[in-house]
Design an enzyme around this catalytic site. Sequence first.
Site, PDB file in Angstrom:
ATOM      1  N   PHE A  44      50.698  31.363  19.746  1.00 48.19           N
ATOM      2  CA  PHE A  44      51.138  30.420  20.778  1.00 48.19           C
ATOM      3  C   PHE A  44      52.592  30.005  20.591  1.00 48.19           C
ATOM      4  O   PHE A  44      52.953  28.840  20.791  1.00 48.19           O
ATOM      5  CB  PHE A  44      50.238  29.172  20.792  1.00 48.19           C
ATOM      6  CG  PHE A  44      48.763  29.472  20.868  1.00 48.19           C
ATOM      7  CD1 PHE A  44      48.283  30.507  21.648  1.00 48.19           C
ATOM      8  CD2 PHE A  44      47.856  28.706  20.147  1.00 48.19           C
ATOM      9  CE1 PHE A  44      46.925  30.786  21.712  1.00 48.19           C
ATOM     10  CE2 PHE A  44      46.494  28.975  20.210  1.00 48.19           C
ATOM     11  CZ  PHE A  44      46.021  30.022  20.995  1.00 48.19           C
ATOM     12  N   ILE A  45      53.433  30.950  20.227  1.00 51.58           N
ATOM     13  CA  ILE A  45      54.852  30.659  19.986  1.00 51.58           C
ATOM     14  C   ILE A  45      55.643  30.961  21.261  1.00 51.58           C
ATOM     15  O   ILE A  45      55.721  32.104  21.704  1.00 51.58           O
ATOM     16  CB  ILE A  45      55.393  31.471  18.797  1.00 51.58           C
ATOM     17  CG1 ILE A  45      54.478  31.305  17.575  1.00 51.58           C
ATOM     18  CG2 ILE A  45      56.823  31.059  18.495  1.00 51.58           C
ATOM     19  CD1 ILE A  45      54.254  29.871  17.137  1.00 51.58           C
ATOM     20  N   ARG A  94      49.714  15.354  58.076  1.00 48.65           N
ATOM     21  CA  ARG A  94      48.415  15.975  58.371  1.00 48.65           C
ATOM     22  C   ARG A  94      47.563  15.013  59.198  1.00 48.65           C
ATOM     23  O   ARG A  94      47.278  13.893  58.769  1.00 48.65           O
ATOM     24  CB  ARG A  94      47.699  16.312  57.061  1.00 48.65           C
ATOM     25  CG  ARG A  94      46.248  16.750  57.238  1.00 48.65           C
ATOM     26  CD  ARG A  94      46.174  18.157  57.815  1.00 48.65           C
ATOM     27  NE  ARG A  94      44.867  18.733  57.604  1.00 48.65           N
ATOM     28  CZ  ARG A  94      44.050  19.159  58.575  1.00 48.65           C
ATOM     29  NH1 ARG A  94      44.427  19.042  59.843  1.00 48.65           N
ATOM     30  NH2 ARG A  94      42.893  19.700  58.291  1.00 48.65           N
ATOM     31  N   ILE A 139      43.833  15.835  47.955  1.00 47.90           N
ATOM     32  CA  ILE A 139      44.418  15.312  49.190  1.00 47.90           C
ATOM     33  C   ILE A 139      44.791  16.442  50.139  1.00 47.90           C
ATOM     34  O   ILE A 139      44.606  16.340  51.357  1.00 47.90           O
ATOM     35  CB  ILE A 139      45.633  14.421  48.867  1.00 47.90           C
ATOM     36  CG1 ILE A 139      45.164  13.101  48.235  1.00 47.90           C
ATOM     37  CG2 ILE A 139      46.463  14.131  50.119  1.00 47.90           C
ATOM     38  CD1 ILE A 139      46.289  12.238  47.687  1.00 47.90           C
ATOM     39  N   GLY A 198      41.826  22.232  51.415  1.00 47.29           N
ATOM     40  CA  GLY A 198      41.876  23.686  51.276  1.00 47.29           C
ATOM     41  C   GLY A 198      43.270  24.196  50.990  1.00 47.29           C
ATOM     42  O   GLY A 198      43.450  25.161  50.232  1.00 47.29           O
ATOM     43  N   GLU A 216      51.770  20.815  21.284  1.00 44.54           N
ATOM     44  CA  GLU A 216      52.365  19.846  20.354  1.00 44.54           C
ATOM     45  C   GLU A 216      51.432  18.675  20.053  1.00 44.54           C
ATOM     46  O   GLU A 216      51.859  17.526  19.943  1.00 44.54           O
ATOM     47  CB  GLU A 216      53.724  19.373  20.881  1.00 44.54           C
ATOM     48  CG  GLU A 216      54.744  20.503  20.899  1.00 44.54           C
ATOM     49  CD  GLU A 216      56.143  20.061  21.278  1.00 44.54           C
ATOM     50  OE1 GLU A 216      56.412  18.845  21.237  1.00 44.54           O
ATOM     51  OE2 GLU A 216      56.954  20.924  21.616  1.00 44.54           O
TER      52      GLU A 216
END
Length: 380
Positions: free
Chosen positions: A154-155, A267, A336, A339, A362
């Site tokens: 994971f570097i 919307r 919110i 779809g 971390e």
Amino acid sequence: MVFQLTEEQVQIQLVTRRFAEKEVAPYADQWEEDAYLPRSIFDKMAELGFAGMYCSEEYGGTGLDRVSAVLVAEELGRLHRAMGFIFIHNMVLELIYRNGTEEQKRLWLPSLAAGKMLAAFGLTEPGAGSDASQIRTRADLDGDHYILNGQKCFITNADVADVIVIAAKTDQAAGPRGISVFVVPKGTYGLSVPKVEKTMGVRSTHICEVVLQECAVPFSNLLGGVENKGFSMLMKALEGGRVTNGALAVGIAQGAFEIARDYARQRNAFGSPIASLQGIQFMLADMATEIEAARWLVRYAAWRKDQGFPVGMYASMAKRFGADTAMKVTTDAVQILGGYGYIQDYKVERMMRDAKMTQIVEGTSQIQRLIIARELLRLD
């Protein structure tokens, strides 16, 4: 207490926002799809001084204060969390600046600060993540070289980095007190990056496996020139990293909130914008409140670091609360948008995937709680 940024800090924030909107936002989706980040973006960040934030002008850096640094982090995170790689680079820069010999500082810092070299941070191992003291990579002195053997995982950006700092055991029986740190340049014999992981999010910065097999590193690359002092160096570096990770998380949350707010305004449902519905209003109100709380917790931790006050517990608070806020806010933003939130064109699904990373890297949110609790009990 003054809750106001300085004029210089406001300018740094504005410069970063303009940079992110011009140089990052138009390309972020394509970079993620291609799992690729052009080196030119690092070059452009270096031109703004972002490659040398944590060292002085004497070595080519900008000596940026931590409050300014978290402003940079928030603005970058708002549009693309992958830009957080610059803070890993600066973590290495600071490690050398704070702990290196004068010769090491003169050798490495100018190139790192100018963006001529990109740095990676090699601590995590398959059996040593949250408990970094359990690393098994070893460094054995052989004449004027150390021979490193071990595996890192994971570097970030190890495959493209010009230099990697490697944590290794120089005293196998001493636990964390036997850890040292080495500066290992790209191309060093025995250093390889055999795998780039396929990740859930933040795909344009690569998460890599690093293997060290009879890797010969000169004694002069032992950070500070002294064995068995590495653990405290690394923990101090991670302390600062947690603050900026909190800021990156706040940025993700802010970006997702803005998209959700704007969508709710335009919307229409049941004859009016969904922003007129109390259920949506409550969601947006909670999102904004939690973002603001996280933002000021991060800035307070950064301010404490600038003032030289103890910051460990506050760094963990900032990282934990910022990360968890980002996860909640991005999830609500997807909800919110309905779809459309599930479709890549609207970006919040990417932000939700990226937010998950902030709860892990971390030190997980659970580890941060442990650190906070231990400090609270010690204070009592």
